[in-house]
Design a protein around this motif. Structure first.
Motif, PDB file in Angstrom:
ATOM      1  N   GLY A  10       0.812  -1.205   0.000  1.00  0.00           N
ATOM      2  CA  GLY A  10       0.000   0.000   0.000  1.00  0.00           C
ATOM      3  C   GLY A  10       0.844   1.253   0.000  1.00  0.00           C
ATOM      4  O   GLY A  10       1.852   1.338   0.693  1.00  0.00           O
ATOM      5  N   GLY A  11       0.431   2.224  -0.803  1.00  0.00           N
ATOM      6  CA  GLY A  11       1.161   3.483  -0.889  1.00  0.00           C
ATOM      7  C   GLY A  11       2.375   3.442  -1.794  1.00  0.00           C
ATOM      8  O   GLY A  11       3.091   4.438  -1.910  1.00  0.00           O
ATOM      9  N   ASP A  28      -6.031  -5.505  -3.280  1.00  0.00           N
ATOM     10  CA  ASP A  28      -6.768  -4.301  -2.900  1.00  0.00           C
ATOM     11  C   ASP A  28      -6.184  -3.099  -3.635  1.00  0.00           C
ATOM     12  O   ASP A  28      -5.067  -2.673  -3.355  1.00  0.00           O
ATOM     13  N   SER A  30      -8.136  -0.246  -3.924  1.00  0.00           N
ATOM     14  CA  SER A  30      -9.023   0.861  -3.576  1.00  0.00           C
ATOM     15  C   SER A  30      -8.212   2.135  -3.385  1.00  0.00           C
ATOM     16  O   SER A  30      -7.152   2.129  -2.766  1.00  0.00           O
ATOM     17  N   GLY A  31      -8.721   3.221  -3.975  1.00  0.00           N
ATOM     18  CA  GLY A  31      -8.042   4.507  -3.868  1.00  0.00           C
ATOM     19  C   GLY A  31      -6.824   4.647  -4.755  1.00  0.00           C
ATOM     20  O   GLY A  31      -6.135   5.664  -4.687  1.00  0.00           O
ATOM     21  N   ALA A  32      -6.537   3.641  -5.590  1.00  0.00           N
ATOM     22  CA  ALA A  32      -5.366   3.720  -6.467  1.00  0.00           C
ATOM     23  C   ALA A  32      -5.566   4.798  -7.525  1.00  0.00           C
ATOM     24  O   ALA A  32      -6.693   5.117  -7.909  1.00  0.00           O
ATOM     25  N   ARG A  33      -4.482   5.365  -7.999  1.00  0.00           N
ATOM     26  CA  ARG A  33      -4.508   6.350  -9.073  1.00  0.00           C
ATOM     27  C   ARG A  33      -3.646   5.824 -10.206  1.00  0.00           C
ATOM     28  O   ARG A  33      -2.481   5.495 -10.007  1.00  0.00           O
ATOM     29  N   ASP A  51     -18.012   3.433  -7.402  1.00  0.00           N
ATOM     30  CA  ASP A  51     -17.423   4.781  -7.465  1.00  0.00           C
ATOM     31  C   ASP A  51     -16.146   4.822  -8.297  1.00  0.00           C
ATOM     32  O   ASP A  51     -15.230   5.595  -8.026  1.00  0.00           O
ATOM     33  N   ASP A 125      -6.080  17.399  -9.854  1.00  0.00           N
ATOM     34  CA  ASP A 125      -6.000  15.931  -9.820  1.00  0.00           C
ATOM     35  C   ASP A 125      -4.883  15.412 -10.719  1.00  0.00           C
ATOM     36  O   ASP A 125      -5.031  14.401 -11.401  1.00  0.00           O
TER      37      ASP A 125
END
Length: 257
Positions: A10-11, A28, A30-33, A51, A125
């Motif tokens: 993560g990160g 996982d 989630s929240g990845a860019r 989402d 963004d």
């Protein structure tokens, strides 16, 4: 071949990493860019895409057994009726498409002028700023039209901005990502490029459109043979898509002002 099992990454940041043919199971994200990510031929099963935002070139996208691409295209055409004119097949169609492109920029430029100059260098963004977008579109015309179609011996303006993944060691293309030209300087440069495209389309024939062009020497696009139609479609596509993104982000910046 690396194996990451039961590892928390993560990160982490993955840049210019090859992951083709990799296998992802119970991963996982989630929240990845993700930017400039290629998923051609990818298969995703048992995914949760709540989402999810997806922007880019989308073709043959199947969701739960249904190809949703036609629905997306139809909705975009409904929102932007003029968009249907951006799929030209003959010289007259390309002239009409370019008229649509030129007309569409008026409201976007007016919106940009309403913002403080420093905000035009601000990214939203991690998308290009408005100034960077204009610089990139100068590069697009210089590459696909002046270099590839018109064979201009010195097509690239120093303020042109290539796409992020372009080789920074390609000395045939200016690549000063630190430049901060004013809006007026860019609009003057853009006006020159618009006029060149207008003249190119004015003299375009169906025979020329269907012919091939040989790109040689350094620069962009890479050396090779390209159909003239493909080169000019690239300019129209880039102009339309980047304007939509730029206007969306300008409205975000307007809300902050």
């Amino acid at each position: 071949m690396s194996d990451f099992t039961d590892v928390d990454l993560g990160g982490s940041s993955f840049m210019r990493v090859g992951l083709s043919r990799s296998r992802f199971e119970r991963v996982d994200l989630s929240g990845a860019r993700m930017r400039n990510v290629y998923l051609t031929g990818a298969r995703l099963r048992g995914v949760d895409m709540t989402d999810l935002e997806l922007d880019g070139l989308v073709r043959n996208l199947t969701v739960n057994g249904v190809d949703v691409t036609p629905f997306v295209e139809a909705e975009l055409d409904r929102r932007y009726p003029e968009r249907a004119k951006l799929r030209p097949t003959d010289a007259d169609g390309f002239r009409e498409a370019w008229g649509v492109i030129e007309a569409s920029w008026a409201s976007t430029v007016a919106l940009a002028r309403s913002l403080p100059p420093e905000q035009l260098h601000e990214r939203v963004d991690d998308e290009w700023s408005f100034i960077e977008t204009l610089r990139h579109l100068v590069f697009v015309v210089d590459g696909w039209a002046k270099h590839a179609v018109l064979h201009d011996p010195s097509p690239f303006d120093p303020l042109g901005l290539p796409h992020d993944e372009h080789d920074p060691n390609d000395h045939g293309v200016p690549n000063d990502r630190t430049a901060r030209p004013t809006l007026e300087r860019l609009l003057a440069l853009r006006g020159d490029r618009m006029a060149e495209m207008r003249a190119l389309f004015a003299g375009l024939t169906d025979e020329h459109l269907a012919s091939d062009t040989d790109v040689t020497g350094p620069g962009y696009p890479p050396p090779g043979r390209y159909e003239v139609r493909r080169c000019l479609r690239a300019v129209i596509h880039e102009e339309w898509e980047h304007r939509l993104i730029a206007e969306r982000d300008l409205r975000v910046l307007q809300g902050r002002h």
